[in-house]
Scaffold this active site. Structure first.
Site, PDB file in Angstrom:
ATOM      1  N   VAL A  48       0.844  -1.199   0.000  1.00  0.00           N
ATOM      2  CA  VAL A  48       0.000   0.000   0.000  1.00  0.00           C
ATOM      3  C   VAL A  48       0.881   1.250   0.000  1.00  0.00           C
ATOM      4  CG1 VAL A  48      -1.793   1.289   1.238  1.00  0.00           C
ATOM      5  CG2 VAL A  48      -1.881  -1.218   1.158  1.00  0.00           C
ATOM      6  N   CYS A  49       2.001   1.199   0.700  1.00  0.00           N
ATOM      7  CA  CYS A  49       2.880   2.373   0.847  1.00  0.00           C
ATOM      8  C   CYS A  49       3.271   3.011  -0.485  1.00  0.00           C
ATOM      9  CB  CYS A  49       4.117   2.019   1.655  1.00  0.00           C
ATOM     10  SG  CYS A  49       3.759   1.501   3.349  1.00  0.00           S
ATOM     11  N   PRO A  50       3.691   2.220  -1.500  1.00  0.00           N
ATOM     12  CA  PRO A  50       4.093   2.887  -2.737  1.00  0.00           C
ATOM     13  C   PRO A  50       2.951   3.620  -3.419  1.00  0.00           C
ATOM     14  CG  PRO A  50       4.167   0.498  -2.996  1.00  0.00           C
ATOM     15  CD  PRO A  50       3.945   0.784  -1.552  1.00  0.00           C
ATOM     16  N   GLU A  52       0.648   5.345  -1.996  1.00  0.00           N
ATOM     17  CA  GLU A  52       0.519   6.644  -1.337  1.00  0.00           C
ATOM     18  C   GLU A  52       1.700   7.558  -1.665  1.00  0.00           C
ATOM     19  OE1 GLU A  52      -1.968   5.699   2.656  1.00  0.00           O
ATOM     20  OE2 GLU A  52       0.188   5.410   2.778  1.00  0.00           O
ATOM     21  N   ILE A  53       2.897   7.013  -1.614  1.00  0.00           N
ATOM     22  CA  ILE A  53       4.096   7.806  -1.881  1.00  0.00           C
ATOM     23  C   ILE A  53       4.035   8.378  -3.292  1.00  0.00           C
ATOM     24  CG2 ILE A  53       6.610   7.649  -2.196  1.00  0.00           C
ATOM     25  CD1 ILE A  53       6.518   5.536   0.125  1.00  0.00           C
TER      26      ILE A  53
END
Length: 196
Positions: A48-50, A52-53
Site C-alpha cells: 500500500v505504501c508505494p 501513497e508515496i
C-alpha cells in the site's frame, strides 16, 4: 493517544534521501514560513505504501502552489529508501520521488508524533503543519488502509482559507464554495441554503 492539534509540531533533524537521490539532513523547523504535509508510512518495499508515496509525488506541485512541502517518514534507513527509489515501478520500486524520505531507524520521530505501532513501524498518518510550526490537522489509519491525497490537499486549502480570512469552512468544503462566518446567523443562512 494524546493529540498534537494546536500544539507545536515536535521538531526533528534526521537523515533522508533527497529528491535528487543524495543523502542529506531534514530539519522540520527549517520549513518555518511554509506549510508542511508530514506523512508517515509503515515500511519500504511493501504494497500500500508505494501507492501513497507515488500519489503524493503526483500532486507535489499542487501542494507547492499553496506554499506547502511534503516530507515522508518511515522507520527504514535512508539507504533502503534510496534502493526503493532506484527500482522501477515494474519491479516494485517507487521510482523518482520529488520530496525527501526521512529515515527514522531509532523510531524517535514516529514515537514523538504518537503513531508508532507496537514499537515496530509507523501507522499511516499525516500531519498538516502551518507556517508557524503548529499542527492543524492529523489523520491516522492502520496499515491496511491507504489514504486519499486529494483529501490532504482539500484540507490544506481549508486551513489556508481559515488562516487568510475570517470565515470558517463547513463540511466537504472546496475552494470557491460558500464558507461561514463564526456566528449563528451565518450558520442558519448556510443550512437554509443547503435545503433548497
Amino acid at each position: 493517544m494524546e493529540t498534537l492539534i494546536t500544539r507545536q509540531a515536535p521538531d526533528f533533524e534526521a537523515e533522508a534521501v533527497m529528491p535528487d537521490n543524495t543523502f542529506g539532513k531534514v530539519k522540520l523547523s527549517d520549513y518555518r514560513g511554509r506549510y508542511v504535509v508530514l506523512f508517515f508510512y509503515p515500511l519500504d518495499f511493501t504494497f500500500v505504501c508505494p501507492t501513497e508515496i507515488i500519489a503524493f509525488d503526483e500532486q507535489k506541485e499542487e501542494f507547492r502552489k499553496r506554499g506547502a512541502e511534503i516530507v515522508g517518514v518511515s522507520v527504514d534507513s535512508e539507504y533502503t529508501h534510496l534502493a526503493w527509489k532506484e527500482k522501477p515501478h515494474e519491479e516494485g520500486g517507487i521510482g523518482p520521488i520529488g520530496y525527501p524520505l526521512v529515515s527514522d531507524l531509532d523510531k524517535k520521530i514516529t514515537r514523538a508524533y504518537g503513531v508508532l505501532n507496537e514499537e515496530k513501524f509507523a501507522l499511516r498518518a499525516w500531519f498538516i503543519i502551518d507556517k508557524k510550526g503548529v499542527v492543524r490537522h492529523t489523520l491516522v489509519n492502520d496499515a491496511d488502509v491507504g489514504r486519499n491525497t486529494h483529501e490532504a490537499l482539500r484540507t490544506l486549502d481549508a486551513i489556508i482559507f481559515a488562516d487568510e480570512n475570517q470565515g470558517v469552512c463547513p463540511a466537504n468544503w472546496h475552494p470557491g464554495e460558500d464558507t461561514l462566518e463564526p456566528n449563528q446567523q451565518s450558520l442558519a443562512k448556510y443550512l437554509t441554503g443547503k435545503k433548497t
